[in-house]
Structures are given as C-alpha cells and as structure tokens.
Design a protein around this motif. Structure first.
Motif, short mmCIF file in Angstrom:
data_model
loop_
_atom_site.label_atom_id
_atom_site.label_comp_id
_atom_site.label_asym_id
_atom_site.label_seq_id
_atom_site.Cartn_x
_atom_site.Cartn_y
_atom_site.Cartn_z
N TRP A 196 0.82 -1.21 0.00
CA TRP A 196 0.00 0.00 0.00
C TRP A 196 0.85 1.26 0.00
CZ3 TRP A 196 -2.56 2.52 4.80
CH2 TRP A 196 -1.68 2.50 5.88
N HIS A 197 2.12 1.12 -0.42
CA HIS A 197 3.01 2.27 -0.48
C HIS A 197 3.32 2.58 -1.94
CE1 HIS A 197 3.63 0.51 3.53
NE2 HIS A 197 3.76 1.75 3.91
N ILE A 198 3.26 3.84 -2.31
CA ILE A 198 3.42 4.22 -3.71
C ILE A 198 4.53 5.25 -3.86
CG2 ILE A 198 1.00 3.75 -4.24
CD1 ILE A 198 0.56 6.81 -4.21
N PRO A 199 5.14 5.33 -5.03
CA PRO A 199 6.18 6.35 -5.29
C PRO A 199 5.55 7.71 -5.55
CG PRO A 199 5.81 5.04 -7.25
CD PRO A 199 4.97 4.42 -6.17
N ASP A 200 6.41 8.70 -5.78
CA ASP A 200 5.93 10.04 -6.08
C ASP A 200 5.16 10.07 -7.39
OD1 ASP A 200 6.95 11.42 -3.83
OD2 ASP A 200 8.95 11.40 -4.71
N ARG A 201 4.17 10.96 -7.45
CA ARG A 201 3.38 11.11 -8.66
C ARG A 201 4.17 11.85 -9.74
NH1 ARG A 201 -2.26 11.22 -7.66
NH2 ARG A 201 -2.43 11.69 -9.88
N THR A 202 3.94 11.48 -10.99
CA THR A 202 4.49 12.21 -12.12
C THR A 202 3.74 13.53 -12.26
OG1 THR A 202 4.93 10.11 -13.22
CG2 THR A 202 4.99 12.09 -14.60
N SER A 203 4.43 14.60 -12.63
CA SER A 203 3.80 15.91 -12.72
C SER A 203 2.78 15.94 -13.85
CB SER A 203 4.85 17.00 -12.95
OG SER A 203 5.34 16.94 -14.27
N TYR A 204 1.82 16.85 -13.70
CA TYR A 204 0.77 17.02 -14.71
C TYR A 204 1.38 17.25 -16.09
CZ TYR A 204 -2.64 19.57 -17.52
OH TYR A 204 -3.45 20.01 -18.54
N ARG A 205 2.36 18.12 -16.18
CA ARG A 205 2.95 18.46 -17.48
C ARG A 205 3.55 17.23 -18.15
NH1 ARG A 205 4.22 24.16 -18.39
NH2 ARG A 205 3.35 25.38 -16.67
N ASP A 206 4.24 16.41 -17.38
CA ASP A 206 4.88 15.23 -17.96
C ASP A 206 3.85 14.20 -18.41
OD1 ASP A 206 7.35 16.34 -17.57
OD2 ASP A 206 7.77 15.27 -15.70
N ILE A 207 2.79 14.01 -17.60
CA ILE A 207 1.74 13.08 -18.01
C ILE A 207 1.07 13.57 -19.29
CG2 ILE A 207 -0.49 12.08 -17.39
CD1 ILE A 207 0.37 12.14 -14.49
N TYR A 208 0.76 14.86 -19.33
CA TYR A 208 0.07 15.43 -20.48
C TYR A 208 0.92 15.28 -21.75
CZ TYR A 208 -2.89 18.61 -23.16
OH TYR A 208 -3.74 19.14 -24.11
N LYS A 209 2.23 15.52 -21.61
CA LYS A 209 3.12 15.37 -22.76
C LYS A 209 3.14 13.93 -23.25
CE LYS A 209 6.30 19.19 -21.69
NZ LYS A 209 7.68 19.53 -21.23
N LYS A 210 3.15 12.97 -22.32
CA LYS A 210 3.17 11.57 -22.71
C LYS A 210 1.90 11.18 -23.45
CE LYS A 210 6.21 9.87 -19.01
NZ LYS A 210 6.31 8.99 -17.83
N VAL A 211 0.76 11.63 -22.92
CA VAL A 211 -0.51 11.29 -23.55
C VAL A 211 -0.60 11.96 -24.92
CG1 VAL A 211 -3.02 11.55 -23.37
CG2 VAL A 211 -1.68 10.90 -21.36
N LEU A 212 -0.19 13.23 -24.99
CA LEU A 212 -0.23 13.95 -26.26
C LEU A 212 0.71 13.31 -27.27
CD1 LEU A 212 -1.98 16.41 -26.90
CD2 LEU A 212 0.05 17.84 -26.68
N GLY A 213 1.88 12.87 -26.80
CA GLY A 213 2.83 12.20 -27.68
C GLY A 213 2.28 10.90 -28.23
N ALA A 214 1.54 10.17 -27.38
CA ALA A 214 0.94 8.92 -27.85
C ALA A 214 -0.11 9.17 -28.91
CB ALA A 214 0.32 8.17 -26.66
N LEU A 215 -0.82 10.29 -28.80
CA LEU A 215 -1.87 10.60 -29.76
C LEU A 215 -1.32 11.13 -31.08
CD1 LEU A 215 -4.50 12.26 -27.39
CD2 LEU A 215 -4.83 10.19 -28.76
N THR A 216 -0.21 11.86 -31.01
CA THR A 216 0.33 12.50 -32.21
C THR A 216 1.45 11.70 -32.87
OG1 THR A 216 1.82 13.82 -30.83
CG2 THR A 216 -0.31 14.80 -31.42
N ASP A 217 2.34 11.12 -32.04
CA ASP A 217 3.52 10.46 -32.60
C ASP A 217 3.54 8.95 -32.35
OD1 ASP A 217 4.44 12.99 -33.35
OD2 ASP A 217 5.37 13.29 -31.39
N GLY A 218 2.54 8.46 -31.65
CA GLY A 218 2.52 7.03 -31.38
C GLY A 218 3.49 6.60 -30.31
N GLU A 219 3.90 7.53 -29.43
CA GLU A 219 4.83 7.18 -28.36
C GLU A 219 4.13 6.28 -27.34
OE1 GLU A 219 6.23 10.75 -26.64
OE2 GLU A 219 7.16 11.50 -28.48
N GLU A 220 4.90 5.43 -26.69
CA GLU A 220 4.35 4.58 -25.65
C GLU A 220 4.11 5.39 -24.39
OE1 GLU A 220 6.75 1.20 -24.96
OE2 GLU A 220 6.32 0.28 -26.89
N VAL A 221 3.02 5.07 -23.68
CA VAL A 221 2.69 5.72 -22.42
C VAL A 221 2.81 4.68 -21.32
CG1 VAL A 221 0.96 6.98 -21.13
CG2 VAL A 221 1.11 7.26 -23.60
N GLN A 222 3.77 4.86 -20.44
CA GLN A 222 3.96 3.94 -19.34
C GLN A 222 3.92 4.71 -18.04
OE1 GLN A 222 7.25 1.30 -19.74
NE2 GLN A 222 6.69 0.63 -21.78
#
Length: 712
Positions: free
Chosen positions: A578-604
């Motif tokens: 029940w212990h989790i690491p630090d959250r990824t920042s909003y900007r980084d998550i948004y870039k990953k999702v946007l990259g997956a939509l535009t360039d086909g980058e993997e989102v992990q």
C-alpha cells in the motif's frame, strides 16, 4: 503508428489488494474500445483540472461550456431526480466560484453530492464529459474538483484514468503564504514571451518560522504533501457521506477500514515522534484547554488566511464563540455540546452491547459484523443504523478544535485546516483528536477475548530467521509544479510557457529488502504480515507489548505459496502493497498522452498515477544519526479468502474496484494480531518472530557518498 494504452501496475487501495492475476498484461482494463479513444479521454480529463481557479479559455471546451444545457439534456441522465435537484440548487444559487468550499460544511456538502451524482448518472461518456466541461466554468472550483474526483472513482468508464495530483491542482492548500507571495511577485514581473519562463521557489514548513508549540517542529512530516494528499484521496475513495447500499461500499468492510486508517496514521506518527524525542501523542479533552496551538501559514485562493488556534484554546461555547453571532441557523455554534453528546452515546452502546435503531429496535453489537457497524456509527456514514442519534462526531469536533470563527452565512466561510481533508493532517491536534476515536474502538476490542494459541498458530510452520538490509533515511529535494496558484493570461495558457515550481526537502529512505526464512511441513497457501514498531519509549525504556501493540505500523501484507521444507521469502521496499512512489507531474503526463496521440509514443505510468496509497518515502521514521532501535514483527498465517465473493460482472478489471468487497488480502481483522489485548502466554507462536532493526538518519551528501563507495 504504435499507440499503447496507459500501462499501470496493480492497484493500491486504502488497505490491501490481492496479487494481480498471472495474465496481467498491458491494459488497465480489458478494453472494449480502441486505445486512441482512451487516450483522448485521458487528455480531456487532464485539461479539466488545469488552472482550476480560472475560467477555461480553450476554444472547444469554452464552446461546450457556453452552449450545453443540462435542463435540455435531462433525458441523458439515468436518474431524473438528481437532475431536478441540481437544477433547483443552481437556480437558487450555488456556492459562487470564488468562495471557499469545505466538504464538511453541511450546505456545501449537499451541493457537492448533487453535483457528484449528476456526473455519476450521466448515461454515457459524451454526456459525462460535457457535463464536466459545463460545470468547470459554472460551479465553485473546489466543489468541482472534489465532486469530479469522486465521480471518476465510481464511474466504470473513468475508473483508472489519471487525475493530476491534488497538490498540483490546489497548490495553495499545500504551500505557505510566503510561497504564494513570491509566486505572485514573479508573475507580476513577467513580460510577454514565446519562451518558457520558469521560477523555482525554495519552501520551508510552517514550523520553521512560526512555531507556536514544540509539536509544530514536526511540520516536515505533518505537512508533507504526499501524506496530506494520501489522506485527501482516502476520503475521495471512501466518502463519509456516500450511501453504502447505492454505491456498494458496505461490501468493503467500510467501518473497519475507517478504524484501521486512523490507527495506522497514529502508529506512523508515533514512530516519527520518537525520532524527535517526543513521547506519547497527547489527547484532547473537551473540558480542558487545548494546549497545542497551530498557525497553518496558508492562504485561500480568494486571499483569506486560514484561521489559527492559540495555545491553551478553551473549547466551551462561551469561549470559542465569545462575541460572535451564532444561533440555530448553524449548529456549528453548538459543537462543544454536540461532540460531548455524540461521544457519550457511542461509549454507552459499547458498554450496553446493543444499538438503538431509528425504528426503536435493537441490534446486537458483539457479533462478527459488530466492529464494522461500530465504525459506521463513529464515522456517521449512511451505513450507520441511526445517524440522527449518534451524529457526525468528527465534523463538529473538527470545527470546534479548528477554532474557526462562526460565519454569518454558509457562502462566506473561512474554515480551519481541520475542515479540509487536504489540510487536516497538518495540524497536530488532528492526531490528538483521532487518538480519542481509536480509543473508542479499542473500548470495544477490550471486551473481546485475546487471540488464543490456536487462533494465532499455524501448525507445521515456523519462522526461523528474519534478515533486513541496513535502514537509512535522509532528506532530499522534490519539485512540485505549483503554477495553478497564480493567474495566467489567455495567451500564457495557450502557450503553456509559464511554470512555477516549489522545491522542498522531504523525508526519504534508501530502498531495502528483507528476507524471511520459513520452514513448512507441507505445501500450502499463507498470508505474511510484516509490521514495524517501537521498542523503547522516548526515555529509553522498553515498552511493554500490551501497551505497545497499537504502535505497530503495517509495512507489508501478501499471499505466499509455501513449499514443503525451507522457504526464503524476499521482498523489496518498492513492492510493499500500500506504499506508492511520487506522482508524475501534470505536465509530464500530459506530454506523454499527447505524444501517444500524435507520434505514437508509448505511455507507461505507474499505478500510483491513477490510484492512491501511503507515500513510500515515509515508509520509515527518520531515526537518528547514530541509529535508533525499532523492531520488526513477522507473522505467517493460513490464507483465509475474503468472505465477500466478487461477482462475475465485476471482473472486467485487472484490479478490484471500490465496492467489490475484495479490496483486501484475506478475512483476518485489520491490524491482526495487534488489534486485541495480548495474552503473552499465547502470543509468541512459532509462526511469528520479532527482529530488532536500527534506522540511521544521514545527510544527502553522506548517502550519496556511501552509494558512490558501494556501501550498504
């Protein structure tokens, strides 16, 4: 083009979660839609939480917000009564966008519940999203964030989508007024530019410069943004107001979970107190002044300061209401009397052994379900058999102890830190009050017999040895994106070229592993529990186990298949359930999702991005430079499956959803075997063992130096 849906590990929910199935693969859920659709939804959800205190200026969202009509689309909601109720609230006047929202305010709560249900009963994704976009620009910002967050947990088509960390969405609830002032000054000096303009603010905790009481010197722990966010999310996943029948929370041992959350928070806090040479957690007494003052150093988005509490604050209605206007227009003025009444009634039913219901009947309390029922009563959630008689003890206690002034109306309020879930655990009195609550539960547990040798033992199984790596803690720096605390122009919002970060020192620890050597006569399924607790008090005296049992924090709990003969069970601190690491920042998550939509980058993304758990960084108390002795306890028991069986239609997920009744490992009591009084003649069974461990606190330079030299 390669698009990979969000890859999340197993869910972490408030207590324990069973191990994932062996075929756990690349999807958060067994998708019945294309990956691109899911990513589009994720992108849209992230945008809804951006710069929450400003009207959204995105063209597509602005068009929806100005043209969508809930009244005209009322047939698109599966509960017509909810639509009528919300429209009534809206036409009469909702809490304005720029006012302060508190879910513990009765009027605010009614509006927030109706808004949540409007989101929840939207018949499809399109209706849900358009409703959320409309609400984003028309309802109170704090209410919107809360209601939408809860709805996303309980809707099937949003469960598992990532919501930005609450400390990025509402940063002013996590960082001091000093930080806000510096951020506003930086923003005022900005000039139009197409280039990224960043500013980093180094932040202290409130105990650094406004320490009203020695307790506040521990603000590095109580004001840790990960701890505060964890407590906020606990109350998003299990809202105190939510109907257990309608939303199936009654399946999750809801009342017992309520107890265990606070018992574990107190245990962890006590471990940290020992590292700072503090002793027992004080307890508030209603007829005595509260000696622990608190100055939160926080400012609301509308400019009002959070109320503070002086040292030796008197609690009776005469004192804390002196000179203020109060009447039956608001029962908060009578908090002192109500708290004492509700607490007395709870003590009475624990001693009587039965509960008076609304219709005059009686329910036996000392039954297998009795402790869970008691938890519902103390929390005063809708699963309580008599909410009117017992009442919302914690709501009035928070108002009383927070020392907030009485408001003239329910729209213009300035609640204390205790009256928001995201700020409550900052105040030392939070722990002093919930110590009273935990002891109410223990009043019940002391009427139960201690576990017998038969209940504790595991025939044919013996824990022979426990090995633990060297335990080291340190403070390191963490940057949080706090851009939401300043106003951005439409041009700056479109360019996304302004970023304000807050840098804080936070407690952390080096990763470690433990190894448990277990001998088993036969191959069988087992459950392993691992606890960390104190051995000595602040004076160096060994603590008696009977007195010490509630001070143990559960580190890990998991199912293990024992083989016949010798077994070596090894776990790494990054695996703890029940212990989790630090959250990824909003900007980084948004870039990953946007990259997956535009360039086909993997989102992990890690599971913590979509769910919640206790911060892994705070797994260990600080310890001391020369080392501080604690003790680890391990017990191995036969596996007992949860009593509530998951329904077939609820297996479309690779994790167990809230309300399924499967959000824990087994069917033992939470906190077993420390939840009951201890009979020392039966407690020390072969399938359990203690091990002394030493926690060292080092500087970051010392830690980096030892890592460079490959030291343990």
């Amino acid at each position: 083009m390669k698009i990979l849906v969000l890859v999340l590990c197993v869910s972490v929910v408030c207590l324990a979660t069973p191990s994932p199935p062996k075929d756990f693969g690349t999807g958060l859920r067994k998708l019945k839609m294309s990956d691109k659709i899911l990513l589009e939804r994720q992108k849209n959800i992230l945008r809804l939480f951006k710069n929450i205190n400003q009207i959204c200026s995105c063209k597509d969202e602005l068009q929806i917000a100005t043209t969508y009509s809930i009244e005209e689309r009322s047939s698109d909601y599966t509960n017509s009564q909810v639509v009528k109720q919300f429209l009534t609230f809206y036409k009469q006047g909702l809490l304005p966008r720029d006012r302060i929202f508190s879910v513990l305010n009765e009027v605010h709560l009614k509006q927030a519940i109706t808004l949540f249900k409007l989101f929840y009963y939207a018949k499809d994704w399109d209706t849900f999203y358009k409703t959320a976009v409309w609400a984003r620009n028309h309802v109170n910002a704090g209410m919107f964030v809360y209601s939408l967050s809860v709805a996303m947990v309980f809707r099937a088509d949003t469960y598992g989508l990532v919501v930005p960390a609450i400390y990025e969405v509402l940063p002013m609830a996590f960082f001091s007024s000093e930080v806000v002032q510096e951020a506003e000054v930086f923003k005022q000096k900005l000039k139009d530019s197409n280039e990224m303009q960043r500013h980093t603010i180094v932040s202290n905790y409130s105990g650094y410069y406004l320490n009203l009481h020695p307790e506040q010197s521990m603000s590095y722990y109580t004001e840790d943004i990960g701890l505060n966010a964890f407590y906020y999310y606990c109350n998003v996943y299990y809202p105190f107001w939510m109907d257990g029948e309608e939303f199936k929370l009654k399946n999750d041992r809801r009342g017992e979970q309520y107890y265990y959350l606070y018992q574990q928070l107190l245990a962890r806090y006590y471990l940290e107190r020992l590292s700072n040479d503090f002793g027992e957690i004080d307890m508030v007494y209603w007829d005595e002044p509260v000696k622990t003052g608190y100055y939160p150093s926080l400012t609301y988005p509308n400019g009002l300061e959070f109320p503070s509490r002086p040292n030796f604050a008197k609690l009776s209605e005469y004192f804390y209401n002196y000179g203020q206007s109060w009447s039956f227009k608001s029962r908060y003025g009578y908090s002192y009397t109500l708290v004492k009444d509700y607490e007395r009634r709870i003590r009475d039913i624990i001693d009587w052994g039965y509960i008076p219901t609304k219709d005059g009947k009686q329910i036996e309390l000392y039954t297998p379900e009795g402790f869970d029922i008691l938890g519902n009563i103390i929390e005063s959630n809708p699963c309580s058999p008599n909410t009117k008689y017992f009442g919302p003890l914690q709501i009035y206690a928070r108002h009383l102890l927070g020392y907030a002034p009485q408001s003239l109306n329910n729209l213009d309020v300035a609640p204390s830190a205790l009256e928001h879930f995201e700020t409550a655990s900052r105040d030392p009195v939070f722990y002093q009050f919930y110590k009273r609550i935990v002891l109410l539960f223990q009043r019940y547990k002391t009427n139960l017999p201690p576990y017998s040798y038969k209940e504790m033992s595991f025939p044919g199984v013996k824990v022979e040895k426990i090995d633990v790596d060297r335990l080291t803690t340190y403070f390191d720096y963490f940057d949080t994106d706090a851009t939401n605390m300043v106003y951005l122009t439409p041009e700056e919002l479109e360019k996304e070229n302004v970023q304000i970060r807050v840098r804080q020192q936070r407690l952390n620890h080096k990763p470690f592993s433990f190894r448990i050597n277990v001998n088993s006569e036969t191959a069988q399924d087992a459950v392993v529990r691992v606890y960390l607790g104190p051995k000595y008090d602040e004076f160096g005296r060994k603590i008696n186990m009977q007195e010490n049992r509630l001070n143990f924090m559960e580190l890990d709990q998991f199912i293990w298949q024992l083989k016949a003969g010798k077994n070596t069970i090894e776990r790494n601190s990054r695996q703890f359930y029940w212990h989790i690491p630090d959250r990824t920042s909003y900007r980084d998550i948004y870039k990953k999702v946007l990259g997956a939509l535009t360039d086909g980058e993997e989102v992990q993304l890690d599971a913590s991005e979509a769910f919640y758990g206790f911060p892994n960084r705070l797994l260990l108390p600080k310890g001391k430079p020369n080392g501080q002795v604690f003790q680890m306890y391990v017990i191995v028991n036969p596996y007992k499956a949860p009593s509530f069986q998951q329904k077939k239609q609820e297996t479309d997920y690779y994790f167990h959803r809230i309300g399924t009744g499967n959000n824990y490992v087994d069917n033992y009591a939470f906190g077993y075997p420390f939840d009951r009084l201890i009979d020392e003649y039966n407690f020390y069974v072969p399938n359990s063992a203690f091990r002394d461990v030493v926690i060292y606190h080092k500087s970051l330079d010392e830690v980096n130096s030892s890592q460079a030299q490959n030291e343990p």
